[in-house]
Motif scaffolding. Structure first.
Motif, mmCIF file in Angstrom:
data_model
loop_
_atom_site.group_PDB
_atom_site.id
_atom_site.type_symbol
_atom_site.label_atom_id
_atom_site.label_comp_id
_atom_site.label_asym_id
_atom_site.label_seq_id
_atom_site.Cartn_x
_atom_site.Cartn_y
_atom_site.Cartn_z
ATOM 1 N N ASP A 115 0.811 -1.217 0.000
ATOM 2 C CA ASP A 115 0.000 0.000 0.000
ATOM 3 C C ASP A 115 0.845 1.269 0.000
ATOM 4 O O ASP A 115 1.999 1.255 0.359
ATOM 5 N N SER A 116 0.204 2.352 -0.377
ATOM 6 C CA SER A 116 0.908 3.634 -0.356
ATOM 7 C C SER A 116 0.676 4.314 0.983
ATOM 8 O O SER A 116 -0.235 3.991 1.725
ATOM 9 N N SER A 117 1.518 5.279 1.272
ATOM 10 C CA SER A 117 1.580 5.808 2.632
ATOM 11 C C SER A 117 0.375 6.661 3.033
ATOM 12 O O SER A 117 0.157 6.890 4.208
#
Ligand code: ATP
Ligand code: MG
Length: 553
Positions: free
Chosen positions: A509-511
């Motif tokens: 996932d992205s932050s």
């Protein structure tokens, strides 16, 4: 966002000023001093000032009130701009009080020329003496009757650097017997041979707050200058300067500052927490700063909603921090994707599971039909939470125990057959059987279980560190608690879980994702994360104690 609400008192004033034709449109400003990072109290002021302009089609300036060279810094300027933007607001113009130094100097000259200001050689102690008390009139300074010519000459010499710090000040000549102490010949300029973060060494005299703020408002044609209640006694002076200088008639309005339980709300105190290392910087997730809250995973929407709900008060009060947490939880419930993370792993071996494993699916967010699904790997060896198992369980224990069954979320029902221990009697793993026909979504097993546990596949899980935060202070009303505010710091406000196991979807996932870790709370990825180790902050717990209190109340 919220239903039709009645106007707050500042909106009433604005509407009256617009409908009477006093103004065609309004101009507000947010005027931080760049001497620290913004906190949630500033967010309140930002939402109010920008909110007014948005609602009534006006504009808002961001003005740095940078008249004190000693405590101010460009680092703070940048952080303030970041925070205002992150909260979702755009300023019309970026202004600096220091850009007005020449104009303000001109205003001072004008006052001297009108016989309304004088250079005073008195020491600061003597000036304090002359002020009198609230019940006793002050006395005139022996320098009060200097001629206009002499005052002009001395003030110019002050600017030219001919005197040392504290040797002279410029004072307004009003009335030493005025019932309002602020009107008793206030100091308007002081000598300070200090480097300014924007004007460098250009100036060695600096205007006082009262001689900079209202005039800066006037220069920018601010129609409604909103500030907090402690400035009520300054209002007479604000008006007096504007009147004597014959400049744009900005008006000051005061509202109650935001105070919150278990929180300090002063840049000076927050700076102490940073400098004395009670926290790890201004953006420590326990801080009441906007940058701290952002790092902790609070959303701008939630903060704006909070500011909206508390409204604009005319009297000081203490807001329950639980209300802010409630707003955060409410927003995160809508947007957070669901994930499984085991904080304290206990291995489960499925003795009857054959093969390499398989891919299961689970919803990203049951509250959001568009959030889609994710893959979760399932295999013979899993981790569950150590405290989801009890060897000798009480009656209504619905988690795992010898001979007992539970459902693994989005997977299968399992039964615990055997407890394996090491030489010290510590449980090292559980041997279980899984029920193949109990797969979530196509369960034909006919078995009913009460407990559902989160889990991860041991082989696929990624390592994670999880940081859990508690309140930074132990007392509700920190501002009014006895002793130094630092005496009330909660020394257990950070708990680090360093060996958590996360499902692999988290690694991909992205932050900027917000997560709900099942049964654990809302989390976000911290900037300390590396490819070797993910680091998560708990934003807020799942439990909604505030709403319960309100319902009861
Ligand atoms: P601090 O003591 O934290 O430094 P301040 O009032 O000195 O606060 P400023 O930078 O001068 O901070 O404030 C900018 C604006 O934000 C001002 O208009 C101020 O009134 C407002 N503000 C500051 N603190 C609060 C608060 N707790 N609630 C509402 N508004 C606030
Ligand atoms: Mg201040």
């Amino acid at each position: 966002m919220s239903e039709e609400k009645s106007l707050n008192f500042i909106e009433e004033i604005v509407e009256a000023d617009l409908s009477s034709g006093k103004y065609q449109s309004i101009v507000t400003r947010f005027p931080p001093e760049p001497n620290g990072y913004l906190h949630i109290g500033h967010a309140k002021s930002i939402c109010l000032n920008f909110g007014l302009a948005n609602k009534y089609g006006g504009k808002t300036n961001l003005r740095f009130d940078d008249t004190n060279p000693v405590t101010e810094d460009t680092e703070y300027v940048e952080s303030i701009k970041d925070d205002v933007r992150w909260l979702g607001f755009n300023w019309a113009e970026e202004r600096y009080a220091s850009d007005y130094f020449e104009q303000l100097y001109g205003f001072a000259i004008k006052l001297i020329e009108k016989g309304l200001a004088y250079v005073d050689d008195s020491t600061s102690e003597a000036i304090a003496q002359q002020k009198g008390t609230p019940t006793q009139a002050g006395t005139n300074s022996p320098f009060r009757d200097r001629s206009i010519a002499e005052n002009l000459e001395l003030f110019k010499a002050m600017r030219a650097g001919q005197f040392k710090d504290g040797e002279k000040v410029l004072r307004a000549k009003i009335d030493m017997a005025h019932p309002n102490m602020h009107m008793r010949d206030p100091i308007i300029y002081r000598i300070k041979h200090a480097h300014h973060h924007r004007t460098g060494d250009q100036w060695c005299i600096y205007p006082m707050y009262d001689f900079a703020h209202g005039q800066s408002d006037a220069i920018e044609n601010i129609t409604h200058s909103v500030c907090t209640l402690e400035f009520i006694p300054h209002r007479a002076l604000y008006d007096w300067f504007i009147e004597q200088l014959e400049i744009f008639p900005s008006k000051q309005y005061e509202f109650a500052r935001l105070n919150m339980t278990y929180t300090v709300m002063s840049k000076r105190k927050l700076l102490q927490l940073v400098n004395e290392k009670y926290v790890n910087g201004w953006d420590d997730p326990r801080m009441s700063t906007i940058s701290g809250m952002r790092r902790r995973g609070y959303t701008a929407e939630a903060i704006r909603e909070f500011c909206d709900r508390i409204g604009i008060a005319k009297r000081d009060n203490l807001i329950d921090v639980g209300l802010l947490e409630f707003c955060v939880r409410e927003h995160l419930n809508k947007i957070a994707v669901r994930r499984m993370v085991v904080f304290d792993p206990l291995k489960v071996v499925l003795t009857n599971y054959e093969g390499e494993g398989e891919v299961l699916w689970s919803e990203n967010n049951p509250e959001d039909a568009n959030a889609g699904n994710r893959e979760i790997p399932f295999s013979k060896e899993l981790y569950i939470e150590r405290d989801d198992f009890m060897e000798v369980a009480p009656k209504k224990y619905f988690r795992l125990a010898p001979g007992q069954m539970v459902r693994l979320k989005s997977a299968f029902i399992i039964r615990c057959d055997e407890v394996v221990k090491d030489a010290n009697g510590i449980i090292t793993e559980l041997h279980c059987t899984y029920i193949p026909e109990s797969k979530s979504g196509s369960d034909t097993s006919g078995i009913n279980v009460k407990g559902t546990l989160h889990w991860v596949s041991a082989r696929h899980a990624v390592k994670a560190e999880v940081r859990l935060y508690d309140r930074l202070f132990k007392v509700e009303d920190v501002g009014n608690a006895e002793g130094d505010f630092k005496d009330h710091i909660n020394t257990d406000s950070l708990e680090v879980i360093s060996n958590a196991y996360a499902e692999p979807a988290l690694a991909a996932d992205s932050s900027d994702h917000r997560y709900q870790f099942l049964r654990k709370g809302y989390f976000c990825l911290d900037k300390d994360s590396t490819t070797e180790k993910l680091v998560f902050n708990r934003t807020v717990t799942l439990k909604d104690t505030w709403a319960k209190e309100v319902k009861k109340g």
